[in-house]
Scaffold this motif. Structure first.
Motif, PDB file in Angstrom:
ATOM      1  N   SER A 155      -6.305  41.808   8.429  1.00 27.24           N
ATOM      2  CA  SER A 155      -7.430  42.938   8.231  1.00 27.24           C
ATOM      3  C   SER A 155      -8.126  43.032   9.947  1.00 27.24           C
ATOM      4  N   PHE A 156      -8.576  42.220  10.404  1.00 28.22           N
ATOM      5  CA  PHE A 156      -9.190  42.363  11.678  1.00 28.22           C
ATOM      6  C   PHE A 156      -8.373  43.303  12.492  1.00 28.22           C
ATOM      7  N   ALA A 157      -7.047  42.817  12.562  1.00 31.09           N
ATOM      8  CA  ALA A 157      -6.191  43.653  13.637  1.00 31.09           C
ATOM      9  C   ALA A 157      -6.185  45.137  13.025  1.00 31.09           C
ATOM     10  N   ARG A 158      -6.220  45.523  11.938  1.00 35.38           N
ATOM     11  CA  ARG A 158      -6.075  46.875  11.355  1.00 35.38           C
ATOM     12  C   ARG A 158      -7.445  47.686  11.681  1.00 35.38           C
ATOM     13  N   PHE A 159      -8.451  46.769  11.647  1.00 37.39           N
ATOM     14  CA  PHE A 159      -9.691  47.429  12.079  1.00 37.39           C
ATOM     15  C   PHE A 159      -9.889  47.767  13.415  1.00 37.39           C
ATOM     16  N   ALA A 160      -9.284  46.890  14.203  1.00 39.28           N
ATOM     17  CA  ALA A 160      -9.352  46.877  15.748  1.00 39.28           C
ATOM     18  C   ALA A 160      -8.357  48.268  16.294  1.00 39.28           C
ATOM     19  N   LYS A 161      -7.330  48.511  15.558  1.00 37.43           N
ATOM     20  CA  LYS A 161      -6.371  49.547  15.820  1.00 37.43           C
ATOM     21  C   LYS A 161      -7.071  50.825  15.531  1.00 37.43           C
ATOM     22  N   LYS A 162      -7.826  50.544  14.266  1.00 38.00           N
ATOM     23  CA  LYS A 162      -8.648  51.915  13.901  1.00 38.00           C
ATOM     24  C   LYS A 162      -9.775  52.337  14.696  1.00 38.00           C
ATOM     25  N   GLN A 163     -10.335  51.203  15.393  1.00 38.45           N
ATOM     26  CA  GLN A 163     -11.502  51.424  16.487  1.00 38.45           C
ATOM     27  C   GLN A 163     -10.986  51.874  17.822  1.00 38.45           C
ATOM     28  N   GLY A 164      -9.558  51.609  18.046  1.00 37.53           N
ATOM     29  CA  GLY A 164      -9.116  51.825  19.214  1.00 37.53           C
ATOM     30  C   GLY A 164      -9.134  50.723  20.302  1.00 37.53           C
ATOM     31  N   TRP A 165      -9.436  49.590  19.710  1.00 36.73           N
ATOM     32  CA  TRP A 165      -9.417  48.345  20.731  1.00 36.73           C
ATOM     33  C   TRP A 165      -8.122  47.920  21.188  1.00 36.73           C
ATOM     34  N   ILE A 166      -7.169  48.371  20.374  1.00 34.35           N
ATOM     35  CA  ILE A 166      -5.758  48.078  20.607  1.00 34.35           C
ATOM     36  C   ILE A 166      -4.966  49.143  20.217  1.00 34.35           C
ATOM     37  N   GLN A 167      -3.855  49.113  21.151  1.00 34.54           N
ATOM     38  CA  GLN A 167      -2.855  50.509  20.949  1.00 34.54           C
ATOM     39  C   GLN A 167      -1.939  50.147  19.745  1.00 34.54           C
ATOM     40  N   GLU A 168      -1.559  49.105  19.608  1.00 33.76           N
ATOM     41  CA  GLU A 168      -0.567  48.732  18.479  1.00 33.76           C
ATOM     42  C   GLU A 168      -1.108  47.509  17.679  1.00 33.76           C
ATOM     43  N   ASN A 169      -0.712  47.592  16.413  1.00 42.07           N
ATOM     44  CA  ASN A 169      -0.879  46.553  15.428  1.00 42.07           C
ATOM     45  C   ASN A 169       0.401  45.603  15.471  1.00 42.07           C
ATOM     46  N   PRO A 170       0.021  44.269  16.042  1.00 44.02           N
ATOM     47  CA  PRO A 170       1.253  43.461  16.137  1.00 44.02           C
ATOM     48  C   PRO A 170       1.543  42.793  14.810  1.00 44.02           C
ATOM     49  N   PHE A 171       0.741  42.826  13.883  1.00 43.14           N
ATOM     50  CA  PHE A 171       0.867  42.022  12.790  1.00 43.14           C
ATOM     51  C   PHE A 171       1.429  42.739  11.358  1.00 43.14           C
ATOM     52  N   LEU A 172       1.833  43.966  11.894  1.00 43.44           N
ATOM     53  CA  LEU A 172       2.242  44.801  10.601  1.00 43.44           C
ATOM     54  C   LEU A 172       3.384  44.366   9.832  1.00 43.44           C
ATOM     55  N   ASP A 173       4.228  43.825  10.558  1.00 43.18           N
ATOM     56  CA  ASP A 173       5.383  43.219   9.790  1.00 43.18           C
ATOM     57  C   ASP A 173       5.271  41.742   9.393  1.00 43.18           C
ATOM     58  N   VAL A 174       4.192  41.254   9.652  1.00 43.46           N
ATOM     59  CA  VAL A 174       3.727  39.631   9.438  1.00 43.46           C
ATOM     60  C   VAL A 174       3.409  39.518   7.741  1.00 43.46           C
ATOM     61  N   LYS A 175       4.199  38.789   7.249  1.00 47.48           N
ATOM     62  CA  LYS A 175       3.999  38.477   5.695  1.00 47.48           C
ATOM     63  C   LYS A 175       3.217  37.143   5.580  1.00 47.48           C
ATOM     64  N   ASN A 176       2.552  37.206   4.461  1.00 43.99           N
ATOM     65  CA  ASN A 176       1.638  36.093   4.026  1.00 43.99           C
ATOM     66  C   ASN A 176       2.434  35.013   3.722  1.00 43.99           C
ATOM     67  N   ILE A 177       2.251  33.708   3.677  1.00 41.13           N
ATOM     68  CA  ILE A 177       2.766  32.702   3.393  1.00 41.13           C
ATOM     69  C   ILE A 177       2.685  32.613   1.765  1.00 41.13           C
ATOM     70  N   SER A 178       4.084  32.389   1.056  1.00 39.36           N
ATOM     71  CA  SER A 178       3.820  32.503  -0.549  1.00 39.36           C
ATOM     72  C   SER A 178       2.928  31.142  -0.918  1.00 39.36           C
TER      73      SER A 178
END
Length: 332
Positions: A155-178
């Protein structure tokens, strides 16, 4: 001009001149703030009477140049926010727009603080997340806790991408542990009666605790909803209670005649307005459930009170306040 008006000083007159300009050099050049002379006492002579206006004109031009330079530096080299500042901005976003509860904000802050401190690698990278996961697993964290912490980081990474702090979100394909799927725990009706018999209802705090138990068992409230309950939220005639759940969502729940009876006993008790060795008189006028100091009870206080009675019954390892929510589904 002096003090906003034109002057014509005489020879030999001392003229105070105050320069009201300060030049700040922002990041990245450091917090350097040279002051021009705050006060110049100029004695007017025949030699400088002509030069003084020229000097002041040149000085004013220098001030304008510095002001323009400051604007150029600020526009092209904005101050870089620290990661702690970014974290606080994210938490403010959750509170204001997502209407996150104080408990949720505390969990996010703790989870993200631990993530920020766990690695020396670039923060928003899969390498940093792998290090974080390894540390959590070595500490023996449950899969549910690890899954929650990963969700906070994503969630923090998504917000950082929206704010322009990072160019790409590296965690888009990271799945939560079941998560481990455990069946909800429930207790028998006899165990509920045993638990409810432990508070000393002759005392004011015992009466409060018994009322809390009855209300939990009656309407399947969360502990946080119980702690935030106000007198105006109880509708005795309709046998209903208005609660504010997750995200500030309102729910109107029915309550039993038994719960209504205990609520009336507790709220109308004379001891509520008295100072005793056991407790202080009511100081919080709106809240239903008060602590021993007459102030609003918090979630931790309710959990501690429950734990005390559970230890007396020998059920401390089996029952929590949340267990009561699952129990009524089997009893009603």
């Amino acid at each position: 001009t002096l003090s906003g008006r034109e002057i014509e000083p005489e020879l030999g007159e001392s003229i105070p001149i105050r320069i009201l300009s300060r030049v700040d050099f922002p990041h990245p050049f450091g917090p350097v703030s040279p002051y021009l002379s705050p006060m110049l006492n100029v004695t007017l002579t025949s030699s400088n009477r002509v030069l003084l206006p020229i000097f002041l004109d040149r000085l004013w031009r220098v001030i304008i140049v510095f002001a323009n330079l400051r604007k150029i530096i600020t526009d092209h080299f904005p101050r870089i926010k620290s990661m702690d500042e970014k974290l606080e901005e994210f938490l403010n976003y959750l509170e204001a727009l997502k209407r996150a509860s104080p408990q949720t904000l505390r969990a996010y802050r703790a989870d993200l603080k631990s993530f920020l401190c766990c690695t020396s690698k670039p923060l928003f990278s899969k390498a940093a997340l792998r290090v974080y996961l390894q540390i959590l697993q070595e500490k023996g964290q449950k899969s549910s806790s690890i899954s929650r912490k990963i969700s906070a980081v994503k969630s923090f990474a998504r917000f950082a991408k929206k704010q322009g702090w990072i160019q790409e979100n590296p965690f888009l394909d990271v799945k939560n542990i079941s998560k481990e799927k455990n069946l909800p725990k429930a207790v028998s009706f006899e165990e509920v009666l045993l638990l409810f018999s432990k508070p000393d209802i002759a005392s004011y705090l015992g009466l409060r605790d018994r009322t809390i138990m009855e209300l939990l068992y009656s309407s399947a409230l969360r502990v946080s909803e119980l702690a935030n309950l106000h007198k105006e939220d109880i509708r005795f005639e309709k046998k209903q209670v208005l609660v504010y759940g997750k995200g500030g969502k309102k729910r109107l729940l029915p309550i039993t005649d038994t719960a209504v009876s205990w609520l009336k006993k507790y709220l109308n008790s004379e001891k509520r307005g008295q100072n005793t060795k056991e407790h202080k008189k009511e100081r919080e006028q709106k809240a239903v459930f008060l602590n021993r100091w007459g102030e609003k009870m918090h979630v931790r206080s309710i959990n501690r009170a429950f734990q005390k009675y559970l230890q007396k019954t020998g059920l401390s390892e089996r029952i929590t306040p949340h267990t009561i929510r699952h129990t009524i589904a089997t009893h009603w």
